[in-house]
Design a protein around this motif. Structure first.
Motif, PDB file in Angstrom:
ATOM      1  N   GLN A 148       0.769  -1.249   0.000  1.00 59.44           N
ATOM      2  CA  GLN A 148       0.000   0.000   0.000  1.00 59.44           C
ATOM      3  C   GLN A 148       0.795   1.292   0.000  1.00 59.44           C
ATOM      4  O   GLN A 148       0.546   2.175  -0.803  1.00 59.44           O
ATOM      5  N   ILE A 149       1.746   1.442   0.873  1.00 54.14           N
ATOM      6  CA  ILE A 149       2.457   2.712   0.982  1.00 54.14           C
ATOM      7  C   ILE A 149       3.424   2.903  -0.176  1.00 54.14           C
ATOM      8  O   ILE A 149       3.778   1.951  -0.854  1.00 54.14           O
ATOM      9  N   SER A 150       3.858   4.135  -0.400  1.00 55.17           N
ATOM     10  CA  SER A 150       4.761   4.410  -1.510  1.00 55.17           C
ATOM     11  C   SER A 150       6.096   3.720  -1.263  1.00 55.17           C
ATOM     12  O   SER A 150       6.487   3.463  -0.131  1.00 55.17           O
ATOM     13  N   LEU A 151       6.812   3.437  -2.336  1.00 54.02           N
ATOM     14  CA  LEU A 151       8.099   2.763  -2.217  1.00 54.02           C
ATOM     15  C   LEU A 151       9.040   3.549  -1.330  1.00 54.02           C
ATOM     16  O   LEU A 151       9.781   3.002  -0.533  1.00 54.02           O
ATOM     17  N   ARG A 152       8.990   4.862  -1.493  1.00 58.55           N
ATOM     18  CA  ARG A 152       9.843   5.740  -0.696  1.00 58.55           C
ATOM     19  C   ARG A 152       9.655   5.463   0.802  1.00 58.55           C
ATOM     20  O   ARG A 152      10.614   5.271   1.542  1.00 58.55           O
ATOM     21  N   VAL A 153       8.417   5.450   1.214  1.00 53.09           N
ATOM     22  CA  VAL A 153       8.102   5.199   2.622  1.00 53.09           C
ATOM     23  C   VAL A 153       8.502   3.785   3.013  1.00 53.09           C
ATOM     24  O   VAL A 153       9.095   3.558   4.073  1.00 53.09           O
ATOM     25  N   ALA A 154       8.202   2.843   2.150  1.00 56.75           N
ATOM     26  CA  ALA A 154       8.501   1.443   2.452  1.00 56.75           C
ATOM     27  C   ALA A 154       9.995   1.237   2.667  1.00 56.75           C
ATOM     28  O   ALA A 154      10.418   0.572   3.614  1.00 56.75           O
ATOM     29  N   PHE A 155      10.801   1.840   1.804  1.00 57.13           N
ATOM     30  CA  PHE A 155      12.245   1.685   1.938  1.00 57.13           C
ATOM     31  C   PHE A 155      12.732   2.325   3.231  1.00 57.13           C
ATOM     32  O   PHE A 155      13.614   1.779   3.904  1.00 57.13           O
ATOM     33  N   ALA A 262       0.512  -9.051 -10.950  1.00 55.94           N
ATOM     34  CA  ALA A 262      -0.174  -8.325 -12.016  1.00 55.94           C
ATOM     35  C   ALA A 262      -1.111  -7.234 -11.504  1.00 55.94           C
ATOM     36  O   ALA A 262      -1.482  -6.340 -12.255  1.00 55.94           O
ATOM     37  N   ASP A 263      -1.496  -7.303 -10.237  1.00 53.47           N
ATOM     38  CA  ASP A 263      -2.376  -6.268  -9.694  1.00 53.47           C
ATOM     39  C   ASP A 263      -1.588  -5.067  -9.195  1.00 53.47           C
ATOM     40  O   ASP A 263      -2.160  -4.074  -8.773  1.00 53.47           O
ATOM     41  N   ASP A 264      -0.283  -5.188  -9.234  1.00 52.83           N
ATOM     42  CA  ASP A 264       0.568  -4.121  -8.721  1.00 52.83           C
ATOM     43  C   ASP A 264       0.356  -2.810  -9.476  1.00 52.83           C
ATOM     44  O   ASP A 264       0.269  -2.788 -10.702  1.00 52.83           O
ATOM     45  N   LEU A 265       0.294  -1.745  -8.714  1.00 47.25           N
ATOM     46  CA  LEU A 265       0.064  -0.429  -9.295  1.00 47.25           C
ATOM     47  C   LEU A 265       1.100  -0.088 -10.364  1.00 47.25           C
ATOM     48  O   LEU A 265       0.767   0.349 -11.460  1.00 47.25           O
TER      49      LEU A 265
END
Length: 332
Positions: A148-155, A262-265
């Motif tokens: 759910q969260i942006s990659l930036r936040v996830a990292f 495949a459902d990935d944004l």
DNA sequence: AGCCAGGCTCTCG
DNA sequence: CGAGAGCATGGC
């Protein structure tokens, strides 16, 4: 134990690895960083490997040959206790799996070259290997944190998680971290994990998985032997693991490259812009990927990176100069 | 300021 | 069952 003390105590040992060409460490990790605690500094990849003996082995990797004649120099940095031969061998094997040095993408490239929409991308992604988790456990935890969260936040949360719970090692004037052990994760508990920025749900998902792994109820390696559909079924039975998480884990954690989330944004955006599809459904993307077999994830990942990079480029250009529009969906 | 970001679970009708 | 709320943090 005693006889090994003098062997590796001070001197670093180095090894050579010949990846299957084309291969570029830089293309693989610039713009698409590895998840912490793997670190790429623009030239070298740094990583601490936890051997099954418990020894922590710091590694430094540098590419010295060009993409079409690649050579990796792997340095086993000094550690205490020093790594045994068996430890080193295990660490190198894990490293090569992570770096995809033995993975041949030529059939993926051939399929891209044969596809009108993908052929132009090929020169930009040649030598770039698919994003991979260092170990299956790491892959599953990454996938949960990435939800759910942006990659930036996830990292950034992954970094806090590792720095908070993983062992720190000082080497070459740098501080490297090992990925937290299951014990450390369980000791942190719900509150400890929340302090590191995880949501209540994600903290409890990760705890549940750590316990299941520790008690041997969950064996991620064993999923490698199952057909993808069954593996997804087993995984989604875990609390906190839906289809997206299961598929991302299979592709990046177990390197089951016939599986694409495949459902990935990001995947959907990539298929949308490259094939000119309007809001493609996960099923539509699965249908397209199914004909690629085990090359599906390398191809989809190439599309993902290229689409993202192009988006960033367009945004940048949009600020200053006039945009020269090239291809893409007929958006209005 | 408020909404969205590489989802998932839980609740409610 | 399908729809909707809530969630962590960071960027726009």
């Amino acid at each position: 134990m005693a006889e090994k003390v003098e062997v590796g105590a001070k001197m670093a040992r180095s090894y050579e690895v010949e990846p299957i060409p084309p291969y570029s460490l830089r293309a693989t990790f610039t713009g698409t960083e590895p998840a912490f605690p793997s670190v790429f500094d623009g030239r070298c990849l740094w990583r601490v490997v936890r051997a099954s003996s418990g020894t922590l082995i710091p590694l430094r990797v540098e590419q010295v040959g060009p993409p079409d004649d690649p050579l990796l120099l792997v340095e086993v940095l000094p550690s205490s206790p020093p790594a045994s031969e068996a430890d080193v061998e295990e660490a190198l094997r894990a490293l090569c799996r992570f770096l995809c040095t033995g993975d041949d993408l030529s059939s993926a490239y051939a399929k891209m070259a044969a596809d009108q929409a993908l052929r132009p991308i090929l020169p930009y992604v040649r030598g770039m290997m698919p994003w991979t988790a260092f170990t299956p456990v790491e892959g599953l935890i990454n996938a949960i944190v990435f939800q759910q969260i942006s990659l930036r936040v996830a990292f950034s949360i992954m970094e806090r998680f590792v720095k908070g719970l993983g062992e720190a090692i000082r080497v070459r004037g740098r501080i490297l971290y090992a990925f937290p052990s299951l014990d450390a994760i369980m000791r942190a508990g719900q509150d400890g994990l929340r302090m590191l920025g995880l949501s209540r749900n994600k903290a409890s998902y990760i705890l549940g998985i750590a316990e299941a792994l520790e008690e041997g109820q969950l064996d991620l390696e064993a999923l490698s032997r199952l057909p993808a559909g069954r593996a997804i079924g087993e995984l989604t039975a875990l609390r906190g693991v839906g289809r997206w998480t299961a598929e991302l884990f299979l592709a990046t954690g177990l390197k089951r490259w016939e599986v694409v989330p495949a459902d990935d944004l990001g995947v959907r955006r990539a298929f949308s812009s490259i094939y000119g599809l309007e809001e493609p459904s996960g099923e539509a993307i699965r249908a397209l990927c199914s004909r690629w077999g085990r090359d599906a994830w390398p191809i989809a990942y190439s599309m993902l990176v290229w689409a993202e990079r192009r988006e960033r480029l367009l945004k940048l250009v949009g600020r200053g100069a006039r945009i020269l529009r090239v291809g893409g969906p007929a958006g209005t």
